[in-house]
Design a protein around this motif. Sequence first.
Motif, PDB file in Angstrom:
ATOM      1  N   MET A  63       6.786 -10.193   3.965  1.00 48.90           N
ATOM      2  CA  MET A  63       6.844 -11.628   3.700  1.00 48.90           C
ATOM      3  C   MET A  63       7.579 -12.412   4.783  1.00 48.90           C
ATOM      4  O   MET A  63       7.858 -13.597   4.610  1.00 48.90           O
ATOM      5  N   THR A  64       7.882 -11.748   5.884  1.00 52.13           N
ATOM      6  CA  THR A  64       8.383 -12.425   7.087  1.00 52.13           C
ATOM      7  C   THR A  64       7.328 -12.311   8.176  1.00 52.13           C
ATOM      8  O   THR A  64       6.834 -13.307   8.686  1.00 52.13           O
ATOM      9  N   LEU A  65       6.951 -11.067   8.502  1.00 53.28           N
ATOM     10  CA  LEU A  65       5.888 -10.827   9.481  1.00 53.28           C
ATOM     11  C   LEU A  65       4.543 -10.542   8.817  1.00 53.28           C
ATOM     12  O   LEU A  65       3.497 -10.899   9.362  1.00 53.28           O
ATOM     13  N   ILE A  66       4.562  -9.890   7.666  1.00 57.96           N
ATOM     14  CA  ILE A  66       3.316  -9.485   7.005  1.00 57.96           C
ATOM     15  C   ILE A  66       3.322  -9.859   5.535  1.00 57.96           C
ATOM     16  O   ILE A  66       4.374 -10.041   4.926  1.00 57.96           O
ATOM     17  N   ASP A  67       2.117  -9.949   4.966  1.00 60.88           N
ATOM     18  CA  ASP A  67       1.945 -10.169   3.523  1.00 60.88           C
ATOM     19  C   ASP A  67       1.218  -8.961   2.937  1.00 60.88           C
ATOM     20  O   ASP A  67      -0.010  -8.845   3.029  1.00 60.88           O
ATOM     21  N   PRO A  68       1.969  -8.028   2.316  1.00 56.82           N
ATOM     22  CA  PRO A  68       1.361  -6.830   1.739  1.00 56.82           C
ATOM     23  C   PRO A  68       1.207  -6.895   0.226  1.00 56.82           C
ATOM     24  O   PRO A  68       0.982  -5.864  -0.420  1.00 56.82           O
ATOM     25  N   ARG A  69       1.330  -8.083  -0.357  1.00 59.50           N
ATOM     26  CA  ARG A  69       1.471  -8.185  -1.817  1.00 59.50           C
ATOM     27  C   ARG A  69       0.330  -7.582  -2.633  1.00 59.50           C
ATOM     28  O   ARG A  69       0.608  -6.850  -3.607  1.00 59.50           O
TER      29      ARG A  69
ATOM     30  N   ALA B 143      -0.947  -3.140  -6.348  1.00 59.83           N
ATOM     31  CA  ALA B 143      -1.893  -2.093  -6.727  1.00 59.83           C
ATOM     32  C   ALA B 143      -1.234  -0.719  -6.742  1.00 59.83           C
ATOM     33  O   ALA B 143      -1.464   0.088  -7.651  1.00 59.83           O
ATOM     34  N   VAL B 144      -0.402  -0.433  -5.745  1.00 62.86           N
ATOM     35  CA  VAL B 144       0.271   0.868  -5.698  1.00 62.86           C
ATOM     36  C   VAL B 144       1.240   1.014  -6.856  1.00 62.86           C
ATOM     37  O   VAL B 144       1.295   2.067  -7.512  1.00 62.86           O
ATOM     38  N   MET B 145       2.016  -0.018  -7.127  1.00 64.07           N
ATOM     39  CA  MET B 145       2.974   0.075  -8.230  1.00 64.07           C
ATOM     40  C   MET B 145       2.251   0.273  -9.562  1.00 64.07           C
ATOM     41  O   MET B 145       2.681   1.087 -10.405  1.00 64.07           O
ATOM     42  N   ASN B 146       1.153  -0.430  -9.762  1.00 62.21           N
ATOM     43  CA  ASN B 146       0.393  -0.249 -10.992  1.00 62.21           C
ATOM     44  C   ASN B 146      -0.196   1.155 -11.091  1.00 62.21           C
ATOM     45  O   ASN B 146      -0.255   1.743 -12.182  1.00 62.21           O
ATOM     46  N   GLU B 147      -0.622   1.702  -9.964  1.00 57.00           N
ATOM     47  CA  GLU B 147      -1.170   3.066  -9.961  1.00 57.00           C
ATOM     48  C   GLU B 147      -0.085   4.090 -10.271  1.00 57.00           C
ATOM     49  O   GLU B 147      -0.329   5.056 -11.014  1.00 57.00           O
ATOM     50  N   VAL B 148       1.111   3.894  -9.727  1.00 55.18           N
ATOM     51  CA  VAL B 148       2.226   4.787 -10.050  1.00 55.18           C
ATOM     52  C   VAL B 148       2.505   4.734 -11.552  1.00 55.18           C
ATOM     53  O   VAL B 148       2.714   5.769 -12.196  1.00 55.18           O
TER      54      VAL B 148
ATOM     55  N   SER C  47       8.536   9.074  -4.079  1.00 55.30           N
ATOM     56  CA  SER C  47       7.649   9.915  -3.259  1.00 55.30           C
ATOM     57  C   SER C  47       6.184   9.627  -3.547  1.00 55.30           C
ATOM     58  O   SER C  47       5.359   9.572  -2.626  1.00 55.30           O
ATOM     59  N   LEU C  48       5.842   9.436  -4.823  1.00 59.28           N
ATOM     60  CA  LEU C  48       4.458   9.141  -5.192  1.00 59.28           C
ATOM     61  C   LEU C  48       4.032   7.794  -4.608  1.00 59.28           C
ATOM     62  O   LEU C  48       2.918   7.668  -4.069  1.00 59.28           O
ATOM     63  N   PHE C  49       4.886   6.811  -4.700  1.00 55.44           N
ATOM     64  CA  PHE C  49       4.587   5.483  -4.134  1.00 55.44           C
ATOM     65  C   PHE C  49       4.299   5.608  -2.636  1.00 55.44           C
ATOM     66  O   PHE C  49       3.315   5.058  -2.122  1.00 55.44           O
ATOM     67  N   ARG C  50       5.155   6.336  -1.941  1.00 58.41           N
ATOM     68  CA  ARG C  50       4.996   6.479  -0.495  1.00 58.41           C
ATOM     69  C   ARG C  50       3.740   7.269  -0.135  1.00 58.41           C
ATOM     70  O   ARG C  50       3.107   7.004   0.894  1.00 58.41           O
ATOM     71  N   GLU C  51       3.370   8.207  -0.975  1.00 51.38           N
ATOM     72  CA  GLU C  51       2.157   9.004  -0.737  1.00 51.38           C
ATOM     73  C   GLU C  51       0.903   8.142  -0.865  1.00 51.38           C
ATOM     74  O   GLU C  51      -0.044   8.267  -0.078  1.00 51.38           O
ATOM     75  N   LEU C  52       0.881   7.258  -1.861  1.00 53.06           N
ATOM     76  CA  LEU C  52      -0.279   6.404  -2.093  1.00 53.06           C
ATOM     77  C   LEU C  52      -0.366   5.240  -1.110  1.00 53.06           C
ATOM     78  O   LEU C  52      -1.441   4.683  -0.883  1.00 53.06           O
ATOM     79  N   TYR C  53       0.751   4.878  -0.554  1.00 52.55           N
ATOM     80  CA  TYR C  53       0.892   3.647   0.227  1.00 52.55           C
ATOM     81  C   TYR C  53      -0.100   3.490   1.382  1.00 52.55           C
ATOM     82  O   TYR C  53      -0.761   2.444   1.487  1.00 52.55           O
ATOM     83  N   PRO C  54      -0.229   4.472   2.289  1.00 51.05           N
ATOM     84  CA  PRO C  54      -1.056   4.234   3.485  1.00 51.05           C
ATOM     85  C   PRO C  54      -2.496   3.844   3.188  1.00 51.05           C
ATOM     86  O   PRO C  54      -3.053   2.955   3.846  1.00 51.05           O
ATOM     87  N   GLU C  55      -3.114   4.468   2.192  1.00 51.01           N
ATOM     88  CA  GLU C  55      -4.526   4.197   1.918  1.00 51.01           C
ATOM     89  C   GLU C  55      -4.737   2.902   1.140  1.00 51.01           C
ATOM     90  O   GLU C  55      -5.809   2.299   1.234  1.00 51.01           O
ATOM     91  N   VAL C  56      -3.729   2.478   0.401  1.00 48.53           N
ATOM     92  CA  VAL C  56      -3.897   1.296  -0.451  1.00 48.53           C
ATOM     93  C   VAL C  56      -3.344   0.034   0.208  1.00 48.53           C
ATOM     94  O   VAL C  56      -3.996  -1.013   0.221  1.00 48.53           O
ATOM     95  N   VAL C  57      -2.133   0.118   0.751  1.00 44.96           N
ATOM     96  CA  VAL C  57      -1.445  -1.094   1.206  1.00 44.96           C
ATOM     97  C   VAL C  57      -1.817  -1.482   2.639  1.00 44.96           C
ATOM     98  O   VAL C  57      -2.059  -2.663   2.917  1.00 44.96           O
ATOM     99  N   ILE C  58      -1.870  -0.514   3.526  1.00 47.06           N
ATOM    100  CA  ILE C  58      -2.104  -0.840   4.944  1.00 47.06           C
ATOM    101  C   ILE C  58      -3.403  -1.629   5.142  1.00 47.06           C
ATOM    102  O   ILE C  58      -3.398  -2.677   5.800  1.00 47.06           O
ATOM    103  N   PRO C  59      -4.538  -1.182   4.578  1.00 46.20           N
ATOM    104  CA  PRO C  59      -5.788  -1.905   4.846  1.00 46.20           C
ATOM    105  C   PRO C  59      -5.840  -3.317   4.271  1.00 46.20           C
ATOM    106  O   PRO C  59      -6.586  -4.168   4.777  1.00 46.20           O
ATOM    107  N   SER C  60      -5.083  -3.589   3.218  1.00 41.60           N
ATOM    108  CA  SER C  60      -5.163  -4.892   2.560  1.00 41.60           C
ATOM    109  C   SER C  60      -4.091  -5.876   3.032  1.00 41.60           C
ATOM    110  O   SER C  60      -4.037  -7.015   2.555  1.00 41.60           O
ATOM    111  N   THR C  61      -3.253  -5.460   3.954  1.00 45.20           N
ATOM    112  CA  THR C  61      -2.152  -6.307   4.427  1.00 45.20           C
ATOM    113  C   THR C  61      -2.616  -7.232   5.548  1.00 45.20           C
ATOM    114  O   THR C  61      -3.392  -6.830   6.418  1.00 45.20           O
ATOM    115  N   VAL C  62      -2.120  -8.461   5.519  1.00 44.92           N
ATOM    116  CA  VAL C  62      -2.452  -9.431   6.571  1.00 44.92           C
ATOM    117  C   VAL C  62      -1.176  -9.914   7.245  1.00 44.92           C
ATOM    118  O   VAL C  62      -0.091  -9.886   6.659  1.00 44.92           O
ATOM    119  N   ALA C  63      -1.326 -10.366   8.475  1.00 44.93           N
ATOM    120  CA  ALA C  63      -0.201 -10.961   9.198  1.00 44.93           C
ATOM    121  C   ALA C  63       0.066 -12.355   8.657  1.00 44.93           C
ATOM    122  O   ALA C  63      -0.863 -13.090   8.313  1.00 44.93           O
TER     123      ALA C  63
END
Length: 205
Positions: free
Chosen positions: A11-17, A22-27, A67-83
């Motif tokens: 929320m300073t450089l990127i918006d990953p919301r 989605a990751v938190m709900n999946e956890v 650990s589960l959150f971090r495991e799911l993170y790359p596939e879910v959060v990275i692609p949907s994040t915008v600058a």
Amino acid sequence: MPFTVGFDLDMTLIDPRPGMAAVMNEVGARTGYALDGEKFASNLGPPLDMIYREMGVPEEEVPDMVSLFRELYPEVVIPSTVALPGAAMALQCVRELGGSTMVVTGKYRKNAALHLEAMGWEVDHLYGELWATGKSESLKLHGAAVYVGDHIGDMRGAAAAGALGVGVVTGPCSRAELAEAGAAVVLEDLREFPEWLRTSSGVLS
């Protein structure tokens, strides 16, 4: 004179919301806890273990859920994040003026690095899993003159490091909250940062 500017990430450089929600709900779905991903994503900043405790997760289960959150993170959060607007320009401006850049974030460092890579941004230093005044040691290590963030915790970290706190209202905190927490200036977003930096010559000395 060389100078260093530090930036928060979420929320300073990127918006990953969307991805964070989605990751938190999946956890929550996988573990059976009623975790509110949307509420979590609307107040990014505090570390994940603190969030889980506030959501009522028993202490003994917090490490596995982190650990589960971090495991799911790359596939879910990275692609949907915008600058966020002006982020690339802000980083570029520091370099054009002869400075170095650093990102100091509460996020897991490995995932923070994936965000920077996805955006095509290079910074001189990256530190993760640091929150509020805990960010100060890394900022002091590199003599940061300025730290830019969207959260009152960021402003407290800047103050503890002896850096000038620059707030942006792209996150959950208001202008008044950022100013009260120690921000020397509060900007609408990072599009205003290059002009501010260029006209704040005293900051760079």
